[in-house]
Scaffold this motif. Structure first.
Motif, mmCIF file in Angstrom:
data_model
loop_
_atom_site.group_PDB
_atom_site.id
_atom_site.type_symbol
_atom_site.label_atom_id
_atom_site.label_comp_id
_atom_site.label_asym_id
_atom_site.label_seq_id
_atom_site.Cartn_x
_atom_site.Cartn_y
_atom_site.Cartn_z
ATOM 1 N N SER A 84 13.961 9.497 -7.804
ATOM 2 C CA SER A 84 15.173 8.843 -8.306
ATOM 3 C C SER A 84 16.251 8.739 -7.233
ATOM 4 O O SER A 84 17.118 7.851 -7.289
ATOM 5 N N SER A 85 16.203 9.632 -6.237
ATOM 6 C CA SER A 85 17.212 9.619 -5.171
ATOM 7 C C SER A 85 17.060 8.409 -4.254
ATOM 8 O O SER A 85 18.008 8.051 -3.539
ATOM 9 N N PHE A 86 15.896 7.802 -4.272
ATOM 10 C CA PHE A 86 15.686 6.596 -3.453
ATOM 11 C C PHE A 86 16.741 5.544 -3.764
ATOM 12 O O PHE A 86 17.256 4.868 -2.869
ATOM 13 N N TYR A 87 17.098 5.441 -5.060
ATOM 14 C CA TYR A 87 17.992 4.371 -5.495
ATOM 15 C C TYR A 87 19.458 4.655 -5.171
ATOM 16 O O TYR A 87 20.318 3.800 -5.406
ATOM 17 N N ASN A 88 19.712 5.819 -4.605
ATOM 18 C CA ASN A 88 21.045 6.073 -4.057
ATOM 19 C C ASN A 88 21.227 5.370 -2.725
ATOM 20 O O ASN A 88 22.361 5.228 -2.238
ATOM 21 N N HIS A 89 20.116 4.926 -2.133
ATOM 22 C CA HIS A 89 20.140 4.333 -0.795
ATOM 23 C C HIS A 89 19.690 2.867 -0.781
ATOM 24 O O HIS A 89 20.199 2.070 0.009
ATOM 25 N N PHE A 90 18.748 2.529 -1.644
ATOM 26 C CA PHE A 90 18.235 1.158 -1.718
ATOM 27 C C PHE A 90 18.040 0.771 -3.179
ATOM 28 O O PHE A 90 17.605 1.584 -3.992
ATOM 29 N N ARG A 91 18.323 -0.477 -3.481
ATOM 30 C CA ARG A 91 18.115 -0.951 -4.847
ATOM 31 C C ARG A 91 16.645 -1.155 -5.170
ATOM 32 O O ARG A 91 16.243 -1.119 -6.333
ATOM 33 N N SER A 92 15.840 -1.383 -4.126
ATOM 34 C CA SER A 92 14.417 -1.649 -4.330
ATOM 35 C C SER A 92 13.674 -1.449 -3.013
ATOM 36 O O SER A 92 14.289 -1.328 -1.950
ATOM 37 N N LYS A 93 12.366 -1.458 -3.102
ATOM 38 C CA LYS A 93 11.559 -1.380 -1.892
ATOM 39 C C LYS A 93 11.746 -2.653 -1.061
ATOM 40 O O LYS A 93 11.670 -2.616 0.174
ATOM 41 N N GLY A 136 0.793 -1.222 0.000
ATOM 42 C CA GLY A 136 0.000 0.000 0.000
ATOM 43 C C GLY A 136 0.825 1.270 0.000
ATOM 44 O O GLY A 136 0.260 2.376 0.025
ATOM 45 N N VAL A 137 2.143 1.137 -0.021
ATOM 46 C CA VAL A 137 3.034 2.296 0.023
ATOM 47 C C VAL A 137 3.995 2.223 -1.164
ATOM 48 O O VAL A 137 4.652 1.202 -1.370
ATOM 49 N N SER A 138 4.075 3.281 -1.928
ATOM 50 C CA SER A 138 4.966 3.312 -3.088
ATOM 51 C C SER A 138 6.267 4.031 -2.752
ATOM 52 O O SER A 138 6.355 4.763 -1.754
ATOM 53 N N ILE A 139 7.253 3.828 -3.595
ATOM 54 C CA ILE A 139 8.514 4.561 -3.442
ATOM 55 C C ILE A 139 8.250 6.061 -3.557
ATOM 56 O O ILE A 139 8.846 6.863 -2.827
ATOM 57 N N ARG A 140 7.338 6.434 -4.424
ATOM 58 C CA ARG A 140 6.988 7.853 -4.562
ATOM 59 C C ARG A 140 6.433 8.402 -3.257
ATOM 60 O O ARG A 140 6.756 9.532 -2.860
#
Length: 212
Positions: free
Chosen positions: A50-59, A35-39
């Motif tokens: 896009s900055s999420f992927y500087n910290h994690f490869r995926s949810k 129920g929660v998106s990366i956005r």
């Protein structure tokens, strides 16, 4: 600021990564993993998606980091099995069980751990990782540990001979139920005095039934 274990590179994570973890724990505990998106997470963190992927490869990797930290905290509730023989000789069973219970309270009431418990309950059916943690590391590990505890207390002559496995099941399964009730009461902001009293009574009753 919370400090988490980064299972991917074993280093202390930075502030943004910690913030993403904190936000994810709160969001997953209310809406579930799907129920929660990366956005959603990056919007709350105030960063670009896009900055999420500087910290994690995926949810999924973010989820595993959360669960890894849960395992670390969970491991602090019980002493190492290697110490049980000494503990059984030095400490009455009632005192030992009560200390483990108090350690659990410290664990579950520590920052974010209570919310991770909610995630595990929420995700058990639809999330294999959450299900494996609950079945193997909560239920299975707790029963195995308590069986070892009772075996040592029997060997030390502190409680009468009996089946350690049966004692573990008889003691621990009510505990699982009371933990669930405790967490649900706190979720609704209700008092937990009664369930905490019943946990203390369960310990006292069980030890009396064991002859100690």
């Amino acid at each position: 600021m919370s400090v988490y274990v980064d299972i991917s590179n074993k280093e202390i994570v930075n502030a943004t990564k910690n913030r993403l973890i904190d936000i994810a724990i709160g969001a997953f505990s209310l809406k579930g993993f799907s129920g929660v998106s990366i956005r959603d997470l990056t919007r709350e963190a105030g960063i670009k998606e896009s900055s999420f992927y500087n910290h994690f490869r995926s949810k999924e990797e973010l989820q595993e980091t959360i669960f890894a930290n849960f395992r670390v905290s969970l491991g602090k509730i019980k002493p190492p099995v290697e110490q049980l023989e000494h503990i059984a000789k030095a400490m009455p069973l009632k005192d030992f069980l009560r200390q483990v219970y108090l350690n659990f309270l410290d664990h579950v009431l520590s920052p974010k751990m209570e919310e991770i418990w909610r995630i595990l309950y929420l995700e058990q059916v639809r999330n294999k990782a959450a299900r494996e943690i609950y079945l193997n590391e909560l239920v299975g590990s707790s029963l195995w540990f308590m069986e070892a505890v009772f075996a040592k207390y029997i060997e030390s002559g502190k409680i009468p001979p009996s089946s350690p496995a049966m004692l573990a099941a008889e003691y621990q399964y009510p505990v699982f139920s009371m933990i669930a009730e405790f967490l649900l009461l706190r979720l609704d902001g209700k008092a937990t005095d009664d369930i905490r009293r019943r946990m203390e009574e369960h310990i006292a009753f069980f030890c009396k039934a064991c002859g100690k």
